[in-house]
Design a protein around this motif. Sequence first.
Motif, PDB file in Angstrom:
ATOM      1  N   LEU A  75     -38.405  49.972 -12.839  1.00 30.54           N
ATOM      2  CA  LEU A  75     -38.685  51.031 -13.816  1.00 30.54           C
ATOM      3  C   LEU A  75     -37.653  51.043 -14.938  1.00 30.54           C
ATOM      4  N   ALA A  76     -36.423  50.691 -14.628  1.00 32.55           N
ATOM      5  CA  ALA A  76     -35.372  50.644 -15.643  1.00 32.55           C
ATOM      6  C   ALA A  76     -35.650  49.566 -16.685  1.00 32.55           C
ATOM      7  N   LYS A  77     -36.454  48.571 -16.301  1.00 30.07           N
ATOM      8  CA  LYS A  77     -36.829  47.505 -17.230  1.00 30.07           C
ATOM      9  C   LYS A  77     -38.159  47.808 -17.924  1.00 30.07           C
ATOM     10  N   ASP A  78     -38.587  49.062 -17.828  1.00 34.15           N
ATOM     11  CA  ASP A  78     -39.821  49.518 -18.474  1.00 34.15           C
ATOM     12  C   ASP A  78     -41.059  48.791 -17.978  1.00 34.15           C
ATOM     13  N   ILE A  79     -41.041  48.394 -16.718  1.00 33.87           N
ATOM     14  CA  ILE A  79     -42.231  47.833 -16.081  1.00 33.87           C
ATOM     15  C   ILE A  79     -42.795  48.925 -15.167  1.00 33.87           C
ATOM     16  N   PRO A  80     -43.958  49.486 -15.501  1.00 30.94           N
ATOM     17  CA  PRO A  80     -44.507  50.578 -14.685  1.00 30.94           C
ATOM     18  C   PRO A  80     -44.852  50.129 -13.265  1.00 30.94           C
ATOM     19  N   LEU A  81     -44.662  51.032 -12.324  1.00 25.61           N
ATOM     20  CA  LEU A  81     -45.128  50.844 -10.950  1.00 25.61           C
ATOM     21  C   LEU A  81     -46.196  51.895 -10.688  1.00 25.61           C
ATOM     22  N   VAL A  82     -47.312  51.458 -10.137  1.00 25.69           N
ATOM     23  CA  VAL A  82     -48.396  52.369  -9.772  1.00 25.69           C
ATOM     24  C   VAL A  82     -48.688  52.180  -8.289  1.00 25.69           C
ATOM     25  N   LEU A  83     -48.592  53.246  -7.513  1.00 26.43           N
ATOM     26  CA  LEU A  83     -48.948  53.169  -6.105  1.00 26.43           C
ATOM     27  C   LEU A  83     -50.454  53.354  -5.966  1.00 26.43           C
ATOM     28  N   VAL A  84     -51.072  52.466  -5.190  1.00 22.76           N
ATOM     29  CA  VAL A  84     -52.526  52.441  -5.026  1.00 22.76           C
ATOM     30  C   VAL A  84     -52.826  52.584  -3.541  1.00 22.76           C
ATOM     31  N   SER A  85     -53.510  53.646  -3.172  1.00 17.74           N
ATOM     32  CA  SER A  85     -53.651  53.923  -1.752  1.00 17.74           C
ATOM     33  C   SER A  85     -54.946  54.634  -1.413  1.00 17.74           C
ATOM     34  N   ALA A  86     -55.324  54.524  -0.148  1.00 12.78           N
ATOM     35  CA  ALA A  86     -56.432  55.329   0.365  1.00 12.78           C
ATOM     36  C   ALA A  86     -55.978  56.770   0.567  1.00 12.78           C
ATOM     37  N   ARG A  87     -54.676  57.014   0.525  1.00 17.21           N
ATOM     38  CA  ARG A  87     -54.126  58.354   0.733  1.00 17.21           C
ATOM     39  C   ARG A  87     -54.556  59.328  -0.360  1.00 17.21           C
ATOM     40  N   MET A  88     -54.530  60.608  -0.040  1.00 18.13           N
ATOM     41  CA  MET A  88     -54.739  61.651  -1.034  1.00 18.13           C
ATOM     42  C   MET A  88     -53.450  61.820  -1.841  1.00 18.13           C
ATOM     43  N   PRO A  89     -53.502  62.438  -3.017  1.00 20.77           N
ATOM     44  CA  PRO A  89     -52.287  62.590  -3.826  1.00 20.77           C
ATOM     45  C   PRO A  89     -51.132  63.256  -3.064  1.00 20.77           C
ATOM     46  N   GLU A  90     -51.462  64.285  -2.281  1.00 28.92           N
ATOM     47  CA  GLU A  90     -50.413  65.024  -1.569  1.00 28.92           C
ATOM     48  C   GLU A  90     -49.760  64.214  -0.465  1.00 28.92           C
ATOM     49  N   ALA A  91     -50.327  63.070  -0.136  1.00 29.84           N
ATOM     50  CA  ALA A  91     -49.719  62.172   0.846  1.00 29.84           C
ATOM     51  C   ALA A  91     -48.938  61.053   0.172  1.00 29.84           C
ATOM     52  N   ILE A  92     -48.994  61.013  -1.161  1.00 25.98           N
ATOM     53  CA  ILE A  92     -48.255  60.008  -1.933  1.00 25.98           C
ATOM     54  C   ILE A  92     -47.002  60.614  -2.574  1.00 25.98           C
ATOM     55  N   TYR A  93     -47.132  61.828  -3.079  1.00 23.40           N
ATOM     56  CA  TYR A  93     -46.021  62.452  -3.793  1.00 23.40           C
ATOM     57  C   TYR A  93     -44.738  62.608  -2.972  1.00 23.40           C
ATOM     58  N   PRO A  94     -44.799  62.878  -1.675  1.00 21.77           N
ATOM     59  CA  PRO A  94     -43.537  62.954  -0.910  1.00 21.77           C
ATOM     60  C   PRO A  94     -42.746  61.640  -0.943  1.00 21.77           C
ATOM     61  N   LEU A  95     -43.443  60.531  -1.073  1.00 22.92           N
ATOM     62  CA  LEU A  95     -42.765  59.225  -1.127  1.00 22.92           C
ATOM     63  C   LEU A  95     -42.041  59.040  -2.459  1.00 22.92           C
ATOM     64  N   THR A  96     -42.721  59.368  -3.547  1.00 23.86           N
ATOM     65  CA  THR A  96     -42.089  59.203  -4.860  1.00 23.86           C
ATOM     66  C   THR A  96     -40.949  60.206  -5.043  1.00 23.86           C
ATOM     67  N   GLU A  97     -41.137  61.398  -4.508  1.00 24.42           N
ATOM     68  CA  GLU A  97     -40.081  62.410  -4.596  1.00 24.42           C
ATOM     69  C   GLU A  97     -38.842  61.991  -3.806  1.00 24.42           C
ATOM     70  N   ALA A  98     -39.065  61.321  -2.684  1.00 26.15           N
ATOM     71  CA  ALA A  98     -37.937  60.866  -1.861  1.00 26.15           C
ATOM     72  C   ALA A  98     -37.102  59.823  -2.600  1.00 26.15           C
ATOM     73  N   ILE A  99     -37.773  59.017  -3.426  1.00 28.26           N
ATOM     74  CA  ILE A  99     -37.059  58.003  -4.206  1.00 28.26           C
ATOM     75  C   ILE A  99     -36.439  58.616  -5.449  1.00 28.26           C
ATOM     76  N   GLY A 100     -37.047  59.697  -5.921  1.00 23.91           N
ATOM     77  CA  GLY A 100     -36.572  60.327  -7.141  1.00 23.91           C
ATOM     78  C   GLY A 100     -37.224  59.768  -8.384  1.00 23.91           C
ATOM     79  N   ILE A 101     -38.496  59.396  -8.250  1.00 26.77           N
ATOM     80  CA  ILE A 101     -39.227  58.833  -9.391  1.00 26.77           C
ATOM     81  C   ILE A 101     -40.528  59.618  -9.604  1.00 26.77           C
TER      82      ILE A 101
END
Length: 271
Positions: free
Chosen positions: A32-58
């Motif tokens: 992300l620091a190199k301005d290359i976007p990361l997109v998580l793609v999952s069968a999960r619902m949004p509320e099952a993805i956000y805890p992961l990104t929040e844990a990383i701080g992104i």
Amino acid sequence: MVKIVFSDIDGTFLTPESKVSPVTAEAVKKLLAKDIPLVLVSARMPEAIYPLTEAIGITIPIISYSGALALTAEGEELGSVTMDGADTARLLDVLASEYQEAVVNYYAGHHWYVKDVANERVQTEVRITSAQPQAADFHERLEAGEVPHKILLMAEPELCERAEAELSARFPMFHVVRSAAFLLEIMDASVSKASGIAVMLEHFGLTPEEALSFGDNYNDTEMLELTGRSVAMGNAPEAIKKLATDVTAANAEDGLAKFLEREILQENSDG
């Protein structure tokens, strides 16, 4: 040159313990620091993805429900494809009468509905994803106009395999695919991880050739086939490894981070 990265979550981005390893978190921050976007793609619902990104701080865009719902980093809806109400009602009747051993889950937007919140399989999903289900009557949700993005079956592997074949034949208007041995995902037939990625690529003004994807299972097939570069995890089935352009180490060995460091971050630095 790779200008955007898409990654599956379970079996790919996460360790076998369903955690984000420190090594993966560090590689993602460098990306992300190199301005290359990361997109998580999952069968999960949004509320099952956000805890992961929040844990990383992104804060990043996500593609949920295997492509049925695409959201910007700010949570704005880019694309949403729900299942047909009448066909869903018929599906629910078939599941209730012919697949009684399976636990049925009804996902609509930011809501996860089940018949029994205390069910063991449901609680296992809660522990893995941190998402919280609500008890509801599925037909009542349909009649209220809350049509699902996804129906999920939790069952023994043999039943999931049989149901995948049978339901695919009986309901051609739906995309029926296993995301794990014991999980069967059902969405609108137009939905796949590739369809969600197409929406996201248009948002960023990029082409599939400029994208890289990581996956580990059969529901990643269309995604891996779409992007210019594709990476199968070391823990993926042989069929998935064969269709990817590259193979990395298993998720237990930080395979995603190792590939990013070797092939993308180093390449980007040299360039």
